[in-house]
Design a protein around this motif. Sequence first.
Motif, PDB file in Angstrom:
ATOM      1  N   LEU A   1      47.655  31.686  42.432  1.00  0.00           N
ATOM      2  CA  LEU A   1      47.360  32.829  41.569  1.00  0.00           C
ATOM      3  C   LEU A   1      47.197  34.115  42.377  1.00  0.00           C
ATOM      4  O   LEU A   1      47.706  35.177  41.997  1.00  0.00           O
ATOM      5  CB  LEU A   1      46.090  32.559  40.752  1.00  0.00           C
ATOM      6  CG  LEU A   1      46.162  31.412  39.744  1.00  0.00           C
ATOM      7  CD1 LEU A   1      44.795  31.171  39.105  1.00  0.00           C
ATOM      8  CD2 LEU A   1      47.207  31.682  38.664  1.00  0.00           C
TER       9      LEU A   1
ATOM     10  N   VAL B   1      51.199  33.268  34.185  1.00  0.00           N
ATOM     11  CA  VAL B   1      50.490  32.196  34.896  1.00  0.00           C
ATOM     12  C   VAL B   1      51.455  31.054  35.205  1.00  0.00           C
ATOM     13  O   VAL B   1      51.440  30.476  36.300  1.00  0.00           O
ATOM     14  CB  VAL B   1      49.282  31.699  34.074  1.00  0.00           C
ATOM     15  CG1 VAL B   1      48.717  30.403  34.670  1.00  0.00           C
ATOM     16  CG2 VAL B   1      48.193  32.769  34.025  1.00  0.00           C
TER      17      VAL B   1
ATOM     18  N   VAL C   1      42.568  38.549  40.814  1.00  0.00           N
ATOM     19  CA  VAL C   1      42.052  37.212  40.512  1.00  0.00           C
ATOM     20  C   VAL C   1      40.624  37.081  41.026  1.00  0.00           C
ATOM     21  O   VAL C   1      40.331  37.466  42.162  1.00  0.00           O
ATOM     22  CB  VAL C   1      42.925  36.118  41.156  1.00  0.00           C
ATOM     23  CG1 VAL C   1      42.381  34.730  40.831  1.00  0.00           C
ATOM     24  CG2 VAL C   1      44.368  36.239  40.699  1.00  0.00           C
TER      25      VAL C   1
ATOM     26  N   VAL D   1      42.088  35.811  35.717  1.00  0.00           N
ATOM     27  CA  VAL D   1      43.231  36.660  36.033  1.00  0.00           C
ATOM     28  C   VAL D   1      43.069  37.918  35.193  1.00  0.00           C
ATOM     29  O   VAL D   1      43.132  37.872  33.966  1.00  0.00           O
ATOM     30  CB  VAL D   1      44.566  35.953  35.723  1.00  0.00           C
ATOM     31  CG1 VAL D   1      45.739  36.893  35.986  1.00  0.00           C
ATOM     32  CG2 VAL D   1      44.698  34.691  36.571  1.00  0.00           C
TER      33      VAL D   1
END
Length: 300
Positions: free
Chosen positions: A108, A30, A117, A126
């Motif tokens: 993301l 992340v 996602v 996620v």
Amino acid sequence: MNITEDTFISWSKGPSKTESEKCDNAERLVRKAIKADADISYLDISVFAQGSYRARTNVRQNSDVDICICYNSAFFPEYPKGTIKENFGNFDSNLSFYDFKDIVGKALVNYFGKSGVTRGNKAFDVHQNTYRIDADVVPTFEHRCYTGEKNSDGTHNYLSGVAFKPDKGGLIKNWPQQTYDNGISRNLSTNRKYKRLIRILKRLRDKMQDENIVEAKNCPSFLIECLVWNADIKAYQKETYTEILRYIIADVGNRTSNDADCSEWGEVNELKYLFRTSQPWTRKQANQFLQAAWDRIGYL
């Protein structure tokens, strides 16, 4: 299944090395996703783990990792009664919270792919794979609760947390650093038994869910942490995990049987009331779980 002291000893242990590595991988990726996106990498942000993963009180295999992405150049303020932002020299941010959430979401998706996602009301999910576990990524602004006092350098004093607006509206405030610090302090003062008892009670909750005990079905992990936090510290003077757990369940169960005995209880951070209408749980719900937990292990 009979639950013995040996069961509790096993349940008290933290996540396995493999589980911890998958948690760490999710957090690391992340961070990489945010750093790789040109629209967000230049912003003043903090990316940090929070919740049971950071506190090492997570127990379920493949449990989610909670990751906060906080934009530090904007904040949701809470001012003393009778004051406004101008009294503190504050002004509105040029970047709205929902625009920030959109930017985080794009970063993301660009990194993990559209299928990797899912945008939720509060956070982005996620999705897990063989290398990492699920990550709940929560975009936030700083939350400042001004005390009305001034620091020695003349600046206005405030308590710092995080806050976010769900897509469906409202504002949710959290205090992750204070929660973490208080948990560390309590764990040290109880010879590291505090977090072990949280894990034990969470695993008992999971066992009760597997046995289709209704009262355990909707008992959030953080509520369990807060119930253990509010237990009488004398519980940890007991010698075995069985004795400590029985003491905690009986003590907290008795005091949640009515509003008066627990109305002033706080979350682990001690900055947010545990039982108020803004919470996703109720005092009655907590008490019913504890009573069912006592029925499950009270004969031990």
